[in-house]
Design a protein around this motif. Structure first.
Motif, PDB file in Angstrom:
ATOM      1  N   LEU A 383       0.855  -1.184   0.000  1.00 47.15           N
ATOM      2  CA  LEU A 383       0.000   0.000   0.000  1.00 47.15           C
ATOM      3  C   LEU A 383       0.885   1.226   0.000  1.00 47.15           C
ATOM      4  CD1 LEU A 383      -2.793   1.394   0.454  1.00 47.15           C
ATOM      5  CD2 LEU A 383      -2.299   1.228   2.882  1.00 47.15           C
ATOM      6  N   ASP A 384       0.689   2.064  -0.982  1.00 45.56           N
ATOM      7  CA  ASP A 384       1.451   3.314  -1.050  1.00 45.56           C
ATOM      8  C   ASP A 384       0.520   4.447  -0.636  1.00 45.56           C
ATOM      9  OD1 ASP A 384       3.072   5.396  -1.515  1.00 45.56           O
ATOM     10  OD2 ASP A 384       3.069   5.206  -3.708  1.00 45.56           O
ATOM     11  N   LEU A 385       0.631   4.819   0.648  1.00 43.54           N
ATOM     12  CA  LEU A 385      -0.274   5.840   1.164  1.00 43.54           C
ATOM     13  C   LEU A 385      -0.107   7.177   0.464  1.00 43.54           C
ATOM     14  CD1 LEU A 385      -0.198   5.104   4.992  1.00 43.54           C
ATOM     15  CD2 LEU A 385      -2.160   4.922   3.481  1.00 43.54           C
ATOM     16  N   SER A 386       1.132   7.423  -0.001  1.00 44.65           N
ATOM     17  CA  SER A 386       1.383   8.741  -0.596  1.00 44.65           C
ATOM     18  C   SER A 386       0.631   8.921  -1.913  1.00 44.65           C
ATOM     19  CB  SER A 386       2.886   8.933  -0.808  1.00 44.65           C
ATOM     20  OG  SER A 386       3.336   7.973  -1.747  1.00 44.65           O
ATOM     21  N   GLY A 574       1.336   6.704  15.620  1.00 43.40           N
ATOM     22  CA  GLY A 574       2.241   6.586  14.476  1.00 43.40           C
ATOM     23  C   GLY A 574       1.459   6.471  13.185  1.00 43.40           C
ATOM     24  N   GLU A 575       2.185   6.168  12.120  1.00 48.41           N
ATOM     25  CA  GLU A 575       1.514   6.028  10.817  1.00 48.41           C
ATOM     26  C   GLU A 575       0.931   4.634  10.697  1.00 48.41           C
ATOM     27  OE1 GLU A 575       2.755   7.603   7.183  1.00 48.41           O
ATOM     28  OE2 GLU A 575       4.276   8.912   8.060  1.00 48.41           O
ATOM     29  N   ASP A 576      -0.248   4.462  11.232  1.00 50.16           N
ATOM     30  CA  ASP A 576      -0.888   3.139  11.232  1.00 50.16           C
ATOM     31  C   ASP A 576      -2.254   3.206  10.564  1.00 50.16           C
ATOM     32  OD1 ASP A 576       1.026   1.404  12.691  1.00 50.16           O
ATOM     33  OD2 ASP A 576       0.707   2.855  14.293  1.00 50.16           O
ATOM     34  N   LEU A 577      -2.237   3.572   9.311  1.00 48.42           N
ATOM     35  CA  LEU A 577      -3.509   3.655   8.584  1.00 48.42           C
ATOM     36  C   LEU A 577      -3.853   2.345   7.874  1.00 48.42           C
ATOM     37  CD1 LEU A 577      -3.436   7.254   7.063  1.00 48.42           C
ATOM     38  CD2 LEU A 577      -4.928   6.408   8.859  1.00 48.42           C
ATOM     39  N   GLY A 578      -2.893   1.422   7.823  1.00 44.16           N
ATOM     40  CA  GLY A 578      -3.144   0.140   7.148  1.00 44.16           C
ATOM     41  C   GLY A 578      -4.286  -0.605   7.813  1.00 44.16           C
ATOM     42  N   LEU A 652       3.096  14.391  12.338  1.00 39.74           N
ATOM     43  CA  LEU A 652       2.286  13.611  11.403  1.00 39.74           C
ATOM     44  C   LEU A 652       1.325  14.521  10.648  1.00 39.74           C
ATOM     45  CD1 LEU A 652       1.323  10.717  13.866  1.00 39.74           C
ATOM     46  CD2 LEU A 652       2.990  10.577  11.994  1.00 39.74           C
ATOM     47  N   ALA A 653       0.944  14.093   9.444  1.00 38.38           N
ATOM     48  CA  ALA A 653      -0.086  14.823   8.707  1.00 38.38           C
ATOM     49  C   ALA A 653      -1.382  14.734   9.512  1.00 38.38           C
ATOM     50  CB  ALA A 653      -0.281  14.199   7.331  1.00 38.38           C
ATOM     51  N   PRO A 654      -2.228  15.777   9.442  1.00 38.59           N
ATOM     52  CA  PRO A 654      -3.443  15.789  10.261  1.00 38.59           C
ATOM     53  C   PRO A 654      -4.276  14.508  10.128  1.00 38.59           C
ATOM     54  CG  PRO A 654      -3.174  17.890   9.156  1.00 38.59           C
ATOM     55  CD  PRO A 654      -2.077  17.013   8.650  1.00 38.59           C
ATOM     56  N   HIS A 655      -4.500  14.051   8.900  1.00 36.86           N
ATOM     57  CA  HIS A 655      -5.383  12.879   8.763  1.00 36.86           C
ATOM     58  C   HIS A 655      -4.735  11.637   9.364  1.00 36.86           C
ATOM     59  CE1 HIS A 655      -2.795  12.214   5.261  1.00 36.86           C
ATOM     60  NE2 HIS A 655      -3.231  10.983   5.212  1.00 36.86           N
ATOM     61  N   VAL A 656      -3.412  11.597   9.394  1.00 38.83           N
ATOM     62  CA  VAL A 656      -2.733  10.443   9.994  1.00 38.83           C
ATOM     63  C   VAL A 656      -2.918  10.477  11.515  1.00 38.83           C
ATOM     64  CG1 VAL A 656      -0.551   9.245  10.343  1.00 38.83           C
ATOM     65  CG2 VAL A 656      -1.063  10.300   8.121  1.00 38.83           C
ATOM     66  N   SER A 662      -3.162   3.348  15.594  1.00 41.18           N
ATOM     67  CA  SER A 662      -2.045   2.894  16.416  1.00 41.18           C
ATOM     68  C   SER A 662      -2.568   2.251  17.700  1.00 41.18           C
ATOM     69  CB  SER A 662      -1.144   4.073  16.793  1.00 41.18           C
ATOM     70  OG  SER A 662      -0.613   4.657  15.632  1.00 41.18           O
ATOM     71  N   GLN A 663      -1.941   1.159  18.085  1.00 42.29           N
ATOM     72  CA  GLN A 663      -2.379   0.410  19.261  1.00 42.29           C
ATOM     73  C   GLN A 663      -1.828   1.020  20.548  1.00 42.29           C
ATOM     74  OE1 GLN A 663      -4.551  -2.494  19.039  1.00 42.29           O
ATOM     75  NE2 GLN A 663      -4.808  -1.268  17.204  1.00 42.29           N
ATOM     76  N   SER A 664      -2.199   0.409  21.657  1.00 40.58           N
ATOM     77  CA  SER A 664      -1.644   0.735  22.970  1.00 40.58           C
ATOM     78  C   SER A 664      -1.823   2.202  23.343  1.00 40.58           C
ATOM     79  CB  SER A 664      -0.148   0.372  23.025  1.00 40.58           C
ATOM     80  OG  SER A 664       0.085  -0.877  22.407  1.00 40.58           O
ATOM     81  N   ARG A 665      -3.024   2.701  23.124  1.00 37.05           N
ATOM     82  CA  ARG A 665      -3.305   4.097  23.475  1.00 37.05           C
ATOM     83  C   ARG A 665      -4.623   4.195  24.246  1.00 37.05           C
ATOM     84  NH1 ARG A 665      -3.587   7.596  18.257  1.00 37.05           N
ATOM     85  NH2 ARG A 665      -4.774   5.778  17.543  1.00 37.05           N
TER      86      ARG A 665
END
Lengths: 741, 232
Positions: A383-386, A574-578, A652-656, A662-665
């Motif tokens: 997946l290429d998020l960019s 983090g960047e965890d949009l997958g 991080l970018a706003p939408h990210v 991201s887990q553990s939050r």
């Protein structure tokens, strides 16, 4: 016999094994019994080897897997029994009765252990919500759970619902029940004591549910599925309620040696399992079984008629047992006796119609299935998020997430369940975990069910670890210390190497996460063959977690409890949009790697949160999961009916930052004077800590990224499901709805 | 004061009522098995919620033939205090101790949630501790709470102030939106002519402790205790 065994679902090899074990050809009755007991559903023949790696022990585990339910010691002389099961296939064929009898079965598993059932939770999975079939199934399943559970007077306090097209034809109806008992009342499904009576209690036996376990539960679906409707049992909650009261009274007065419910494979299973566990034989006189209609011996042995129990009773106590059953207007008939040896002998009007070693029925074949990594995996993980467009209006995206089928408020469902009866529910459905007080003590139980199949589809090992971590986190957010878990593992056909690979990886993830977080797996269930027309569902392991709140005052909900509190995020974004809901909803993608999970960090974040709750520092707590921090914050505002004004500092970018899963939050609220204590506490656990802002006002704002009013947020969240299910939902594709209005 | 909680096969709120009377009110309480024929030792009988006989027929239609119902009827005719909650209310209707009948909720769904109730008459054994038109927040949990009665009886009940509780909004306004089940005239609870028999769909036992989210149910329990103290 050759044609018959195939028709009954046995393979040629299995048939040969039966002949070898018996030293002769089985007769029709025996073959019927073996076909059921050796079905995937009853024997766990494909899963047994893989499941053996699960951690099942802890000092407080009184009963692990292998019995009707797992049991843990919660101190003060009390024990908690719990288990999760599936009733997927029956519910696909006949949603109301399928779901209803699912409740009946799991509830029997709990009071069979001597515990009074105090709560049910139902994780449900359905297909595309815009399809009429989905609405039909959901409506039927919810009505079935309500119809049966409400009648029993057992509150349905939780569960979850996800929609995904992979469940279009094959919905998942998992049911969990929790019971409580004085420790010394724990009883097992064991037959002992030669000469003891075998008593069948409850409903008459009929032809309903003949071959349910082999025909329905252990085969995939195709166009003939509707013809299987006669294999679905019909529920009678009134009789079940009488059974609960009668059995608990029998146990309370110490009148039983063993107790076993009749579920899949009916008498065949109950007789062979109790005898095998007790290391004894059993003689059964089938003509004594109360019948609803004329039946043949093999039908009586395999009927899955509901609301029946098998009790092992010493002869001297028999009269009292029969008397108590009569008081509750229940049939109770001595149908057999415990004998020496290991044979299960079945008689029909004096003629011996079956004679087999009980242990060979109870422990079927074991298969080491071939597994192979599925081909889709590499493709979907790339997946290429960019390359994806960023949204321009973050507020609009958040509102859409809040009103999306998977994330919106579940009130429409849980208000159809009696979630208050028994007066124990002190945190109502809709928060992270259901909380039930333990009357007569200052304790409470926190219970949560979780399983994000999108993560598991993308990475079965990691996805299943996340299910364990998240269910524990939900318990912690509610103020509980996670103690033990049950699970229901829903997969496609184990005979397919790619599906079996998913299963193997998933169980490995379950075992590793449970071991790391020190959570014994005390019970569970495997449901294979969840596929239709050759296509399997997403692998869907569901975890049911039970935790203990030592002091009721420590219970927490997700809602911000007032104005002027500081909002703190524990854990790291983090960047965890997958695999995220954002990616699915906005870009229509189920792709990428699921969020990373550092189990060591997870453990520390949970420890910090629970310590902060116990010290009275944290006033509300909420797990960040699907929909990311943004949705978690929206839920905290909506539940507490208070806004929040937040300033996020991030690279991080706003939408990210907003939608990353991201887990553990945890999102927690804390008063100004306790902020330093919380910061110190987080530091001592090496847990990332960020003050986001302050509660107050009637809107949620995050930087200049978004500002949403409480009213519009609540409307989006709370009205979505009913609108969706009434068919009035506006979707991007009006054609989808055109034909179903 | 001595309460008897009647247990029919399929009752499922009997333990809740027992618990509240025993542990919260700290009054004497016994279970009364449905085959019992003598209830003379009690000061108040509670018909609890549940699904008597499974309610496979009309709710309460079979329970009213239980042996205990003859005794309950005689007890009520002599002025004894009888409260029917939810299924208990339905049984009282079927037994003819209260007028009217129940239809299914207009949503055709079981509904379990807190509702607001306006006390329409606070001069009864069941509501004397309520302020005039006080709003009580108490949960409902039923499938058949859509009360109906013929217009003449309804008129009489209103005139005689026998409509005790009406579904309302948080501010006490009786509105169509605040009616959860389609009940005639937003009726949630009624009394017989002597006011000694009270039937209501909401569950006061579920709103009798702070930890459960409301103590408004105590208004009803404390009223009947007060009535007993006054009248003996």
């Amino acid at each position: 016999m050759a044609e018959l065994y195939e028709e009954l679902g046995l393979t040629a090899d299995e048939y040969r094994d039966i002949v070898r074990l018996l030293g002769r050809e089985p007769n029709k009755v025996e073959l019927g019994m073996y076909s059921l007991m050796w079905s995937e559903h009853c024997s766990y023949k494909s899963s047994k080897m893989v499941l053996s790696q699960l951690p099942t022990r802890a000092s407080y585990v009184l009963q692990g897997p292998g019995e009707n339910a797992g049991v843990i010691d919660i101190g003060g002389g009390l024990a908690v029994a719990f288990k999760m099961e599936s009733h997927n296939h029956p519910s696909a064929v006949e949603p109301y009765q399928g779901a209803a009898t699912g409740i009946g079965g799991i509830v029997r598993d709990i009071f069979t252990m001597g515990a009074r059932p105090i709560a049910c939770l139902d994780p449900l999975r359905f297909g595309d919500p815009s399809k009429p079939r989905t609405r039909y199934l959901l409506g039927g399943v919810v009505a079935g759970i309500a119809g049966y559970g409400n009648c029993l007077g057992i509150p349905t306090v939780g569960g979850d619902i996800y929609f995904d097209p992979c469940y279009d034809e094959n919905p998942l109806v998992n049911v969990m029940c929790v019971g409580i008992m004085p420790k010394e009342k724990l009883i097992r499904g064991v037959a002992t004591g030669v000469g003891n009576a075998v008593v069948l209690i409850g409903n008459r036996t009929g032809r309903d549910g003949i071959g349910g376990a082999s025909i329905l539960a252990s085969q995939e679906f195709d166009e003939t599925s509707q013809e299987k409707r006669p294999s679905v049992q019909v529920g009678d909650p009134f009789t079940e309620k009488l059974l609960i009261e009668a059995c608990l009274e029998l146990l309370d007065r110490g009148l039983l040696v063993g107790l076993q419910d009749l579920g899949a494979a009916g008498l065949s299973c109950a007789c062979s399992e109790t005898a095998a566990r007790g290391g004894v034989g059993m003689r059964v006189w089938l003509e004594r079984v109360p019948l609803r209609e004329d039946m043949e011996p093999f039908e009586i042995m395999i009927s899955e008629s509901q609301e029946r129990m098998l009790a092992i009773v010493e002869p001297s106590k028999l009269d009292q047992v029969l008397e108590i059953c009569a008081k509750w207007d229940l049939n109770a008939v001595v149908i057999g006796e415990v004998i020496e040896g290991d044979r299960l002998e079945v008689f029909w009007h004096g003629e011996k119609v079956a004679d087999v070693p009980a242990t060979t029925l109870a422990s079927g074949p074991v298969y080491d299935r071939h597994s192979e990594k599925p081909q889709y995996l590499d493709e979907v993980r790339e997946l290429d998020l960019s390359s994806l467009d960023h949204p321009s209006d973050y507020g609009a995206v958040l509102l859409r997430l809040a009103g999306s089928p998977n994330l919106c408020d579940r009130r429409w469902v849980y208000e159809q369940y009696d979630h208050m009866v028994q007066l124990n529910t002190v945190v109502y459905p809709g928060s992270d975990a259901a909380v039930l007080r333990v009357k007569g003590t200052s304790k409470a139980l926190a219970i949560s069910c979780d399983g994000n199949s999108r993560y598991v589809y993308l990475d079965p090992y990691l996805g299943t670890q996340i299910a364990v971590a998240e269910s524990a986190r939900n318990v912690v957010a509610s103020g509980g210390v996670p103690m033990a878990l049950t699970n229901c593992l829903n997969f496609g056909s184990p005979e397919r190497p790619d599906v079996f690979w998913q299963f193997r990886e998933s169980v490995r993830g379950l075992a590793d996460a449970a071991r790391f977080l020190e959570l014994p797996v005390v019970s569970g269930n495997v449901s294979f063959y969840n596929e239709s027309f050759g296509k399997a569902i997403h692998p869907t392991p569901i975890v049911g977690m039970v935790g203990l709140i030592g002091n009721l005052a420590h219970r927490r909900t997700m809602g911000f409890p007032g104005d002027g509190l500081l909002v703190v995020l524990l854990g790291e974004t983090g960047e965890d949009l997958g695999g995220s809901e954002y990616l699915n909803l906005v870009h229509g993608l189920t792709a990428g790697n699921p969020p990373r999970l550092d189990l060591d960090l997870e453990k520390r974040v949970q420890a910090a949160c629970i310590e902060a709750i116990r010290r009275g520092i944290v006033l509300s707590a909420h797990d960040c999961s699907e929909g990311g921090a943004a949705l978690a914050l929206l839920e905290c505002c909506c539940a507490g009916r208070v806004g929040a004004s937040l300033r996020v500092e991030t690279d991080l970018a706003p939408h990210v930052w907003l939608f990353s899963e991201s887990q553990s939050r945890f999102v927690v609220s804390v008063s100004e004077e306790n902020l330093d204590s919380l910061r110190d506490l987080a530091g001592s656990w090496r847990v990332p800590f960020a003050v986001l802002g302050r509660t107050g006002g009637d809107s949620l704002s995050v930087n200049d990224w978004l500002e949403l009013g409480l009213g519009e947020m609540r409307k989006a969240r709370e009205e979505a499901l009913e609108r969706l299910l009434s068919g009035s939902e506006q979707t991007e594709d009006p054609q989808v709805f055109a034909h179903c209005l | 004061m001595r309460f008897g909680v009647v247990v029919f096969p399929g009752s499922n709120c009997e333990a809740d009522c027992f618990y509240v009377i025993d542990k919260v009110l700290r009054e004497d309480v016994d279970y009364v098995w449905h085959k019992e024929r003598d209830v003379s030792s009690y000061d108040c009988l509670v018909l609890p919620g549940g699904f008597s006989y499974g309610d496979y027929l009309r709710c309460g239609a079979i329970a009213r033939f239980s042996p205990v119902m003859e005794a309950v009827t005689a007890f009520a005719r002599e002025g004894g205090l009888v409260i029917g909650i939810c299924n208990g209310f339905q049984i009282l209707l079927e037994a003819g101790l209260l007028p009217g009948a129940m239809l299914r909720n207009t949503s055709l769904h079981f509904i379990c949630r807190f509702v607001n109730l306006r006390v329409e008459n606070n001069a009864t054994p069941w509501t004397n501790q309520a302020a005039a038109r006080q709003v009580l927040r108490i949960p409902i949990a039923h499938n058949e709470g859509n009360y109906v009665v013929d217009p003449a009886t309804h008129r009489r009940m209103v005139e005689e102030r026998r409509v005790i509780l009406r579904y309302c909004d948080a501010s006490g306004e009786v509105t169509p939106e605040s009616n959860p089940n389609g009940s005639l005239d937003n009726i949630a609870g009624i009394c017989n002519e002597g006011f000694n028999v009270f039937g209501l769909m909401p569950h006061p036992e579920r709103a009798s402790e702070e930890i459960l989210g409301s103590t408004d149910g105590l208004v009803i329990w404390k009223s009947v205790l007060e009535h007993y103290k006054e009248k003996g």
